[in-house]
Design a protein around this motif. Structure first.
Motif, short mmCIF file in Angstrom:
data_model
loop_
_atom_site.label_atom_id
_atom_site.label_comp_id
_atom_site.label_asym_id
_atom_site.label_seq_id
_atom_site.Cartn_x
_atom_site.Cartn_y
_atom_site.Cartn_z
N VAL A 22 3.66 -72.61 17.14
CA VAL A 22 2.61 -72.37 18.14
C VAL A 22 2.59 -73.58 19.07
O VAL A 22 2.27 -74.69 18.65
CB VAL A 22 1.23 -72.18 17.47
N ASP A 23 2.95 -73.37 20.33
CA ASP A 23 2.99 -74.48 21.28
C ASP A 23 1.58 -74.91 21.66
O ASP A 23 0.60 -74.16 21.48
CB ASP A 23 3.77 -74.06 22.53
N ASP A 24 1.46 -76.12 22.19
CA ASP A 24 0.14 -76.67 22.50
C ASP A 24 -0.59 -75.86 23.56
O ASP A 24 -1.82 -75.93 23.67
CB ASP A 24 0.25 -78.13 22.96
N THR A 25 0.14 -75.09 24.37
CA THR A 25 -0.50 -74.29 25.42
C THR A 25 -0.94 -72.91 24.92
O THR A 25 -1.52 -72.13 25.70
CB THR A 25 0.47 -74.10 26.60
N ASP A 26 -0.68 -72.59 23.66
CA ASP A 26 -1.05 -71.28 23.11
C ASP A 26 -2.58 -71.16 23.08
O ASP A 26 -3.28 -72.07 22.62
CB ASP A 26 -0.48 -71.14 21.69
N PRO A 27 -3.12 -70.03 23.55
CA PRO A 27 -4.59 -69.87 23.59
C PRO A 27 -5.24 -69.82 22.22
O PRO A 27 -6.48 -69.92 22.13
CB PRO A 27 -4.77 -68.54 24.35
N ARG A 28 -4.45 -69.68 21.15
CA ARG A 28 -5.04 -69.69 19.81
C ARG A 28 -5.53 -71.09 19.41
O ARG A 28 -6.30 -71.23 18.47
CB ARG A 28 -4.03 -69.17 18.79
N ILE A 29 -5.07 -72.11 20.14
CA ILE A 29 -5.56 -73.47 19.90
C ILE A 29 -6.74 -73.69 20.85
O ILE A 29 -6.61 -73.60 22.08
CB ILE A 29 -4.47 -74.52 20.15
N VAL A 30 -7.90 -73.98 20.27
CA VAL A 30 -9.12 -74.16 21.06
C VAL A 30 -9.42 -75.65 21.18
O VAL A 30 -9.63 -76.33 20.16
CB VAL A 30 -10.30 -73.42 20.42
N TYR A 31 -9.44 -76.16 22.42
CA TYR A 31 -9.68 -77.59 22.67
C TYR A 31 -11.13 -77.82 23.10
O TYR A 31 -11.70 -77.02 23.86
CB TYR A 31 -8.75 -78.10 23.77
#
Length: 243
Positions: A22-31
């Motif tokens: 999962v790349d850092d730009t994937d929307p599954r990662i919530v910042y």
């Protein structure tokens, strides 16, 4: 961890049945607020990263369904010690600290979880560094729950390998049969000879016994005749004396 001066390919590690990237730009990662986008197209996966912007307390949250998770990123060329924590579900957070070496270090393994129970899990990454200790999230790799077909395949393979092996008897050897026949013939001859010897001894025993009985009968008869003659002589002798 890579820190050479030779550019890397921006190609990410490949996906497989046991790991998904999962790349850092994937929307599954919530910042949370405060992260900044950046990246180096020659060194980082897909050429992108998310940096903590030297703000302590910023978080990145990732929810996945699987049995394990790993985090990789970049550490900038600072003189400090970038620090962040990683927590899966309600487990105790683990702290990662990187001793900066004055170079930019790429694809650094920030975190690797222990084996997790199959199911849905949430990973929270929290930067606790100050303005001189920035870290950059490059990508996350998680291990999905093995499919039922893979599990059945593993079980079938295990059962097959643990079952009793099939054995096949070798074809009879003609030379072995000949040797067995010879041994059988010799054994039969020995048994026959011993049997004949025993039979001869038994017959001789009965013959001698019968002969002894016959001799005894003749002797008894002879003794009887002598006794009769003695009695006759004795009787006649008395008669003659009376005259």
């Amino acid at each position: 961890m890579l820190s050479s001066s030779v550019p890397l390919s921006a190609q990410c590690p490949p996906n497989s049945s046991s790991q998904i990237l999962v790349d850092d730009t994937d929307p599954r990662i919530v910042y949370s607020a405060g992260w900044i986008e950046g990246g180096n197209p020659e060194w980082e996966c897909e050429g992108t990263t998310h940096g903590s912007n030297s703000i302590p307390g910023v978080t990145a949250t990732f929810t996945f369904e699987g049995v394990g998770v790993q985090v990789f990123g970049t550490v900038g060329s600072t003189d400090g010690s970038p620090t962040c924590t990683y927590q899966v579900d309600s487990a105790v957070p683990l702290t990662f600290t990187f001793n900066a070496n004055g170079m930019t270090n790429y694809r650094v393994p920030f975190y690797s979880s222990p084996a997790l129970d199959p199911g849905t899990h949430t990973l929270v990454m929290t930067s606790i560094g100050n303005h001189t200790t920035q870290i950059y999230l490059d990508y996350i790799v998680y291990n999905p729950i093995p499919s039922s077909s893979s599990t059945l395949s593993l079980i079938s393979t295990s059962e097959t390998s643990s079952s009793d092996p099939t054995t096949t008897s070798p074809p009879p050897d003609s030379s072995g049969n000949a040797a067995s026949s010879s041994v059988g013939a010799i054994a039969g001859g020995v048994v026959g000879a011993v049997g004949g010897l025993v039979l001869g001894i038994v017959l001789m025993y009965f013959f001698m016994r019968r002969r002894n009985r016959k001799s005894k009968a003749i002797l008894d008869n002879y003794n009887g005749e002598l006794i009769s003659q003695f009695d006759w002589l004795h009787t006649n002798s008395r008669y003659a004396s009376s005259l």
